[in-house]
Design a protein around this motif. Structure first.
Motif, PDB file in Angstrom:
ATOM      1  N   ILE A   1       1.090  16.606   5.137  1.00 48.62           N
ATOM      2  CA  ILE A   1       0.556  15.245   5.230  1.00 48.62           C
ATOM      3  C   ILE A   1       1.513  14.397   6.055  1.00 48.62           C
ATOM      4  O   ILE A   1       2.729  14.436   5.857  1.00 48.62           O
ATOM      5  N   SER A   2       0.968  13.608   6.996  1.00 47.42           N
ATOM      6  CA  SER A   2       1.794  12.774   7.860  1.00 47.42           C
ATOM      7  C   SER A   2       1.273  11.342   7.884  1.00 47.42           C
ATOM      8  O   SER A   2       0.263  11.022   7.274  1.00 47.42           O
ATOM      9  N   ASP A   3       1.961  10.501   8.620  1.00 47.19           N
ATOM     10  CA  ASP A   3       1.604   9.102   8.879  1.00 47.19           C
ATOM     11  C   ASP A   3       1.565   8.257   7.604  1.00 47.19           C
ATOM     12  O   ASP A   3       0.528   8.060   6.986  1.00 47.19           O
ATOM     13  N   PHE A   4       2.731   7.714   7.258  1.00 47.65           N
ATOM     14  CA  PHE A   4       2.874   6.909   6.049  1.00 47.65           C
ATOM     15  C   PHE A   4       2.995   5.419   6.351  1.00 47.65           C
ATOM     16  O   PHE A   4       3.468   4.647   5.520  1.00 47.65           O
ATOM     17  N   GLY A   5       2.541   5.007   7.547  1.00 42.78           N
ATOM     18  CA  GLY A   5       2.662   3.604   7.928  1.00 42.78           C
ATOM     19  C   GLY A   5       1.871   2.655   7.051  1.00 42.78           C
ATOM     20  O   GLY A   5       2.223   1.487   6.906  1.00 42.78           O
ATOM     21  N   MET A   6       0.781   3.141   6.453  1.00 41.93           N
ATOM     22  CA  MET A   6      -0.067   2.296   5.616  1.00 41.93           C
ATOM     23  C   MET A   6       0.158   2.532   4.118  1.00 41.93           C
ATOM     24  O   MET A   6      -0.517   1.931   3.281  1.00 41.93           O
ATOM     25  N   ALA A   7       1.089   3.433   3.784  1.00 44.37           N
ATOM     26  CA  ALA A   7       1.303   3.799   2.386  1.00 44.37           C
ATOM     27  C   ALA A   7       1.899   2.643   1.583  1.00 44.37           C
ATOM     28  O   ALA A   7       2.556   1.760   2.128  1.00 44.37           O
ATOM     29  N   ARG A   8       1.651   2.665   0.282  1.00 48.76           N
ATOM     30  CA  ARG A   8       2.175   1.642  -0.607  1.00 48.76           C
ATOM     31  C   ARG A   8       2.816   2.291  -1.839  1.00 48.76           C
ATOM     32  O   ARG A   8       2.314   3.285  -2.360  1.00 48.76           O
ATOM     33  N   ILE A   9       3.927   1.695  -2.297  1.00 49.66           N
ATOM     34  CA  ILE A   9       4.631   2.192  -3.479  1.00 49.66           C
ATOM     35  C   ILE A   9       4.168   1.422  -4.705  1.00 49.66           C
ATOM     36  O   ILE A   9       4.074   0.191  -4.666  1.00 49.66           O
ATOM     37  N   PHE A  10       3.886   2.144  -5.778  1.00 46.80           N
ATOM     38  CA  PHE A  10       3.596   1.522  -7.065  1.00 46.80           C
ATOM     39  C   PHE A  10       4.846   1.625  -7.933  1.00 46.80           C
ATOM     40  O   PHE A  10       5.490   2.674  -8.002  1.00 46.80           O
ATOM     41  N   GLY A  11       5.167   0.543  -8.609  1.00 43.08           N
ATOM     42  CA  GLY A  11       6.340   0.538  -9.468  1.00 43.08           C
ATOM     43  C   GLY A  11       5.956   0.519 -10.934  1.00 43.08           C
ATOM     44  O   GLY A  11       4.896   0.035 -11.309  1.00 43.08           O
ATOM     45  N   GLY A  12       6.866   1.038 -11.780  1.00 42.68           N
ATOM     46  CA  GLY A  12       6.669   0.987 -13.226  1.00 42.68           C
ATOM     47  C   GLY A  12       5.342   1.572 -13.669  1.00 42.68           C
ATOM     48  O   GLY A  12       4.992   2.696 -13.330  1.00 42.68           O
ATOM     49  N   ASP A  13       4.578   0.772 -14.401  1.00 42.90           N
ATOM     50  CA  ASP A  13       3.286   1.222 -14.922  1.00 42.90           C
ATOM     51  C   ASP A  13       2.120   0.777 -14.045  1.00 42.90           C
ATOM     52  O   ASP A  13       0.964   0.859 -14.458  1.00 42.90           O
ATOM     53  N   GLN A  14       2.412   0.297 -12.836  1.00 38.53           N
ATOM     54  CA  GLN A  14       1.341  -0.177 -11.954  1.00 38.53           C
ATOM     55  C   GLN A  14       0.411   0.967 -11.577  1.00 38.53           C
ATOM     56  O   GLN A  14       0.850   2.065 -11.242  1.00 38.53           O
TER      57      GLN A  14
END
Length: 358
Positions: A182-195
């Motif tokens: 899998i490539s291209d992480f320009g649009m990726a988002r991180i979820f934190g904690g219990d999100q």
């Protein structure tokens, strides 16, 4: 001249702003002169392709082949997306994710340096009638499971919880043994904690792969990635693009076509004709079944990636899929995406409906 490993050990610090906080990350940095020499001054002969972000070039540094993603100045993907991709990939290590070797930020130039994938991307094979014959069913099933494992790592097994938001055939790269990455992480988002869910007013991604709740309301979650995976699974099985017209009345798309065949008891007719001699029909049928579970209209009805992998690897009875959400083909007026030029991206200009069997 220092070898590539020594060059990668030289690092600088890059800042990344997220929600007002500054995060620093030690990253391998390459000089522009080094990248220019490696790609023969970005010659056309070294160009591998081009996406919404800009061109990609093949290069060689100290005998190691590399792929250089060069951000176009006119790209909709700006410095924030660039830093986002660098920082995300630098933290991720999995055999089914593309490996980032370093980056270059010099003047107006912003570039990412990846491991080189000699077999290009998945769309190069599955949507071509001739090249598709080179990827038999056993290899396609291996690719499907590899993508699922990589996505599960992003969603659950890495130290971050990441939603990719732009999973599609052209973002699945293939190594020398046809293993998917899998490539291209320009649009990726991180979820934190219990999100578990996020919301955005700027919907980015590729038209035809986006989940209804994301395209329509800007809601994204791991389940919106599951929807995209379901589309990708259908494409791998059928050899057809999600946005093609496959109804006899020419008003449908791949989800609609698959759903109609399922309701009429003819699901195996979705299978790519070139797979007839190499396929395991029960395995193909299970993949079609799983794909329909992944593209169900309601996010809560879709399985998680861990469940998807269990379904793909077992012979247990699967639940019946509910009606999918699918798009009426309509060109969007704008584009904010890392999509390639032959793929349309979307910014909320989509009509969502349910497909009911006749």
């Amino acid at each position: 001249m220092k070898n590539l490993k020594e060059k990668m050990e030289r690092s600088r610090t890059i800042g990344h702003s997220s929600r007002g906080k500054e995060e620093d990350m030690e990253l391998p940095m390459f000089d522009l002169s080094t990248i220019s020499r490696a790609t023969n001054d970005f010659s056309l002969n070294n160009k591998l392709g081009e996406g919404g972000f800009g061109p990609v070039y093949k290069g060689v540094i100290d005998g190691q082949e590399i792929a250089v993603k060069r951000l176009s100045r006119s790209s909709g993907q700006g410095l924030n997306e660039f830093k986002n991709e660098v920082i995300l990939i630098a933290k991720l290590q999995h055999r089914n994710l593309v490996k980032l070797l370093g980056c270059c930020i010099e003047g107006e130039e912003k570039m990412l340096v990846y491991e080189y994938m000699p077999n290009k991307s998945l769309d190069f094979f599955i949507f071509d009638e001739t090249k598709g014959k080179a990827v038999d069913w056993s290899k396609r099933f291996q690719i499907i499971c590899g993508i699922a494992r990589g996505l599960l790592y992003l969603h659950q097994d890495s130290r971050l919880r990441i939603v990719h938001r732009d999973l599609k055939a052209s973002n699945i790269l293939l190594d020398s043994e046809m293993n998917p990455k899998i490539s291209d992480f320009g649009m990726a988002r991180i979820f934190g904690g219990d999100q578990t869910e996020g919301n955005t007013k700027r919907v980015v991604g590729t038209y035809g792969y986006m989940a209804p709740e994301y395209a329509f309301d800007g809601l994204y979650s791991t389940k919106s990635d599951v929807f995209s995976f379901g589309i990708l699974l259908m494409e791998i099985v059928s050899g057809k693009k999600s946005r093609g017209l496959y109804y006899q009345d020419q008003k449908g798309n791949l989800i609609g076509h698959a759903w109609r065949l399922w309701k009429e008891g003819r699901p195996l007719e979705l299978m790519d004709a070139c797979l007839t001699d190499s396929s395991n029909l029960s395995e193909v049928l299970r993949c079609i079944h799983v794909s329909l579970l992944c593209v169900q209209q309601r996010a809560d009805d879709r399985p998680s990636l861990s469940t998807v992998l269990l379904m793909l690897g077992s012979e247990s009875v699967l639940p019946q899929p509910k009606e999918p959400g699918f798009f009426i083909d309509k060109e969007p007026h704008d584009a904010n995406s890392s999509s390639s030029k032959n793929e349309s991206s979307s910014t909320n200009e989509i009509t969502i409906t349910l497909l009911s069997p006749r």
